[in-house]
Design a protein around this motif. Sequence first.
Motif, PDB file in Angstrom:
ATOM      1  N   GLU A 293     -11.586  -5.218  30.097  1.00  0.00           N
ATOM      2  CA  GLU A 293     -12.676  -4.328  30.077  1.00  0.00           C
ATOM      3  C   GLU A 293     -12.566  -3.128  30.961  1.00  0.00           C
ATOM      4  O   GLU A 293     -13.375  -2.079  30.870  1.00  0.00           O
ATOM      5  CB  GLU A 293     -13.941  -5.185  30.568  1.00  0.00           C
ATOM      6  CG  GLU A 293     -14.224  -5.450  31.892  1.00  0.00           C
ATOM      7  CD  GLU A 293     -13.774  -6.825  32.254  1.00  0.00           C
ATOM      8  OE1 GLU A 293     -14.072  -7.309  33.445  1.00  0.00           O
ATOM      9  OE2 GLU A 293     -12.828  -7.558  31.456  1.00  0.00           O
ATOM     10  N   LYS A 294     -11.723  -3.203  32.019  1.00  0.00           N
ATOM     11  CA  LYS A 294     -11.276  -2.042  32.812  1.00  0.00           C
ATOM     12  C   LYS A 294     -10.392  -1.009  31.860  1.00  0.00           C
ATOM     13  O   LYS A 294     -10.320   0.265  32.356  1.00  0.00           O
ATOM     14  CB  LYS A 294     -10.595  -2.218  33.993  1.00  0.00           C
ATOM     15  CG  LYS A 294     -11.265  -3.342  34.938  1.00  0.00           C
ATOM     16  CD  LYS A 294     -12.923  -2.620  35.476  1.00  0.00           C
ATOM     17  CE  LYS A 294     -13.313  -3.665  36.450  1.00  0.00           C
ATOM     18  NZ  LYS A 294     -14.726  -3.094  36.974  1.00  0.00           N
ATOM     19  N   VAL A 296      -9.538   1.529  28.737  1.00  0.00           N
ATOM     20  CA  VAL A 296     -10.012   2.251  27.810  1.00  0.00           C
ATOM     21  C   VAL A 296      -8.941   3.164  26.746  1.00  0.00           C
ATOM     22  O   VAL A 296      -7.919   3.025  27.470  1.00  0.00           O
ATOM     23  CB  VAL A 296     -11.108   3.387  28.374  1.00  0.00           C
ATOM     24  CG1 VAL A 296     -12.047   2.819  28.949  1.00  0.00           C
ATOM     25  CG2 VAL A 296     -10.333   4.285  29.384  1.00  0.00           C
ATOM     26  N   ASP A 300     -10.688   8.032  23.145  1.00  0.00           N
ATOM     27  CA  ASP A 300     -12.347   7.608  23.169  1.00  0.00           C
ATOM     28  C   ASP A 300     -12.959   8.435  24.384  1.00  0.00           C
ATOM     29  O   ASP A 300     -14.397   8.558  24.484  1.00  0.00           O
ATOM     30  CB  ASP A 300     -12.706   6.120  23.342  1.00  0.00           C
ATOM     31  CG  ASP A 300     -12.228   5.368  21.918  1.00  0.00           C
ATOM     32  OD1 ASP A 300     -12.220   6.069  20.924  1.00  0.00           O
ATOM     33  OD2 ASP A 300     -12.126   4.306  22.087  1.00  0.00           O
ATOM     34  N   TYR A 301     -12.397   8.620  25.373  1.00  0.00           N
ATOM     35  CA  TYR A 301     -12.847   8.900  26.736  1.00  0.00           C
ATOM     36  C   TYR A 301     -12.776  10.488  27.149  1.00  0.00           C
ATOM     37  O   TYR A 301     -13.091  11.165  27.936  1.00  0.00           O
ATOM     38  CB  TYR A 301     -12.471   8.406  27.809  1.00  0.00           C
ATOM     39  CG  TYR A 301     -13.473   7.068  27.935  1.00  0.00           C
ATOM     40  CD1 TYR A 301     -14.314   6.758  28.614  1.00  0.00           C
ATOM     41  CD2 TYR A 301     -13.378   5.865  26.762  1.00  0.00           C
ATOM     42  CE1 TYR A 301     -15.255   5.725  28.783  1.00  0.00           C
ATOM     43  CE2 TYR A 301     -13.978   4.725  26.985  1.00  0.00           C
ATOM     44  CZ  TYR A 301     -15.248   4.814  27.796  1.00  0.00           C
ATOM     45  OH  TYR A 301     -16.013   3.530  27.805  1.00  0.00           O
ATOM     46  N   TRP A 311      -6.330   8.294  37.034  1.00  0.00           N
ATOM     47  CA  TRP A 311      -6.157   7.520  35.855  1.00  0.00           C
ATOM     48  C   TRP A 311      -4.556   7.212  35.597  1.00  0.00           C
ATOM     49  O   TRP A 311      -3.758   8.138  35.747  1.00  0.00           O
ATOM     50  CB  TRP A 311      -6.818   7.566  34.882  1.00  0.00           C
ATOM     51  CG  TRP A 311      -8.227   7.980  34.613  1.00  0.00           C
ATOM     52  CD1 TRP A 311      -9.055   8.555  35.482  1.00  0.00           C
ATOM     53  CD2 TRP A 311      -9.214   6.872  33.995  1.00  0.00           C
ATOM     54  NE1 TRP A 311     -10.367   8.288  35.259  1.00  0.00           N
ATOM     55  CE2 TRP A 311     -10.526   7.323  34.391  1.00  0.00           C
ATOM     56  CE3 TRP A 311      -8.844   5.940  33.085  1.00  0.00           C
ATOM     57  CZ2 TRP A 311     -11.596   6.747  33.543  1.00  0.00           C
ATOM     58  CZ3 TRP A 311      -9.905   5.157  32.642  1.00  0.00           C
ATOM     59  CH2 TRP A 311     -11.350   5.618  32.885  1.00  0.00           C
ATOM     60  N   VAL A 342      -7.175  -5.352  25.552  1.00  0.00           N
ATOM     61  CA  VAL A 342      -8.144  -4.292  26.048  1.00  0.00           C
ATOM     62  C   VAL A 342      -9.495  -5.084  25.205  1.00  0.00           C
ATOM     63  O   VAL A 342      -9.438  -5.345  24.127  1.00  0.00           O
ATOM     64  CB  VAL A 342      -7.718  -3.004  25.249  1.00  0.00           C
ATOM     65  CG1 VAL A 342      -8.905  -2.120  25.512  1.00  0.00           C
ATOM     66  CG2 VAL A 342      -6.531  -2.634  25.720  1.00  0.00           C
ATOM     67  N   ILE A 344     -13.200  -3.555  24.316  1.00  0.00           N
ATOM     68  CA  ILE A 344     -14.456  -2.305  24.235  1.00  0.00           C
ATOM     69  C   ILE A 344     -15.528  -2.774  23.841  1.00  0.00           C
ATOM     70  O   ILE A 344     -15.480  -3.386  22.812  1.00  0.00           O
ATOM     71  CB  ILE A 344     -13.510  -1.185  23.407  1.00  0.00           C
ATOM     72  CG1 ILE A 344     -12.054  -0.798  23.831  1.00  0.00           C
ATOM     73  CG2 ILE A 344     -14.349  -0.012  23.167  1.00  0.00           C
ATOM     74  CD1 ILE A 344     -11.949  -0.361  25.212  1.00  0.00           C
ATOM     75  N   TRP A 363      -6.446   3.318  32.636  1.00  0.00           N
ATOM     76  CA  TRP A 363      -7.346   2.517  33.526  1.00  0.00           C
ATOM     77  C   TRP A 363      -7.127   3.304  34.804  1.00  0.00           C
ATOM     78  O   TRP A 363      -6.564   3.969  35.154  1.00  0.00           O
ATOM     79  CB  TRP A 363      -6.745   0.989  33.689  1.00  0.00           C
ATOM     80  CG  TRP A 363      -5.418   0.859  34.448  1.00  0.00           C
ATOM     81  CD1 TRP A 363      -5.452   0.482  35.526  1.00  0.00           C
ATOM     82  CD2 TRP A 363      -4.261   0.884  33.834  1.00  0.00           C
ATOM     83  NE1 TRP A 363      -4.040   0.411  36.293  1.00  0.00           N
ATOM     84  CE2 TRP A 363      -3.385   0.506  34.893  1.00  0.00           C
ATOM     85  CE3 TRP A 363      -3.827   1.037  32.562  1.00  0.00           C
ATOM     86  CZ2 TRP A 363      -2.005   0.516  34.642  1.00  0.00           C
ATOM     87  CZ3 TRP A 363      -2.353   0.931  32.380  1.00  0.00           C
ATOM     88  CH2 TRP A 363      -1.309   0.721  33.430  1.00  0.00           C
TER      89      TRP A 363
END
Length: 371
Positions: A293-294, A296, A300-301, A311, A342, A344, A363
């Motif tokens: 969950e860490k 992404v 998306d970000y 990152w 992953v 999300i 991450w």
Amino acid sequence: MNEGYNFAGTASGIRIIDLVKQYGSVTAVDSISLEISQGEFITLLGPSGSGKTTTLMMIAGFVFPTSGDIHVGSESIISRPVHKRNIGIVFQHYSLFPHMTVFENVAFPLKMRKLSSQKVRQKVEAILNLVELAEMMRRYPRQLSGGQQQRVALARALVFDPPILLMDEPLGALDKKLRESMQLEIMRIQKKLQITTVYVTHDQSEALTMSDRIAVMDHGRILQLGAPEELYENPENRFVADFIGKSNFITGIVAEHKKNGFLVTSEGGVQFIVPGSLDLQIGDKTTFAIRPEKLVFFKDYFESGQRPGGWNIVAGVVESFIYLGDLRHYEIKLPSGDDFLVQIPSRPGVESWKPGRKVEVCWKHEDARVV
């Protein structure tokens, strides 16, 4: 919920000292020492064969240790028989007497202690109100649901005001929804009574939900002991990181010290940064854990062309995608051969990436944990 039940017992702490149990050449429990505070809810968590149930059975008195000691309060109970330990116990199979009503099942330990009929009725009615089963006191176990039978077993274990409650996989026979409901019910009752509770389970989600502290066990030893958040966020070894929740593991060599951390090169050739606060030296071979969950997806970000500081970003291909309602579960294959899981959160406007799609996974540096 009934607020009128008066728990007359006094919760006691438990001290386990160098406890060992051997069956021939097999060591089921290997020199365990553990301090459990008065009123604490502690869970023994581990896979089958980890020694958690054997430890519980030694506290209860059903199994005699090979060596070591157990104190309740300030007194050793190691030489006391089961019936003189005055401990409440709930098993996975509730062991209710089928020929007795709910009232009679709960009253049984009081009658064994030769309480008066008036006192028995008073205490049984009070505890059945607490577990919200007063209207079913005349029913037989076969007329109850699994959750109701579990609450009868809990009431029977508590009605004589024991200083300690032991629970061995008490929710194992229930379906998922009822199991989650009963977790909250047990927590409510335990917090109200402030009774010292030792709970055994192999279900890590259950342990995280219910416990003040968790002792993670494997091969008869406690591998880590701590609060749920501490164990999840800072696992001390690979077993704990893998058993509590899910983790991605990368083994690599510390290649270079940079101003923002250490550069690590994985066995498959992936390079990434880990925090400079970690106790690492150049040339160290180390395994890191990163929670799914860490992670992404870059698209998306972040905007195209943006390379965010702090990152790690690696390219890969979606191998599989599973929609789980509240979560989207992806398996990503990196060119190096490393695999990433992953997870999300599902939310409107976020695209689902199908198998075969090229993606970039990101991450934060500080989300890597040495295990």
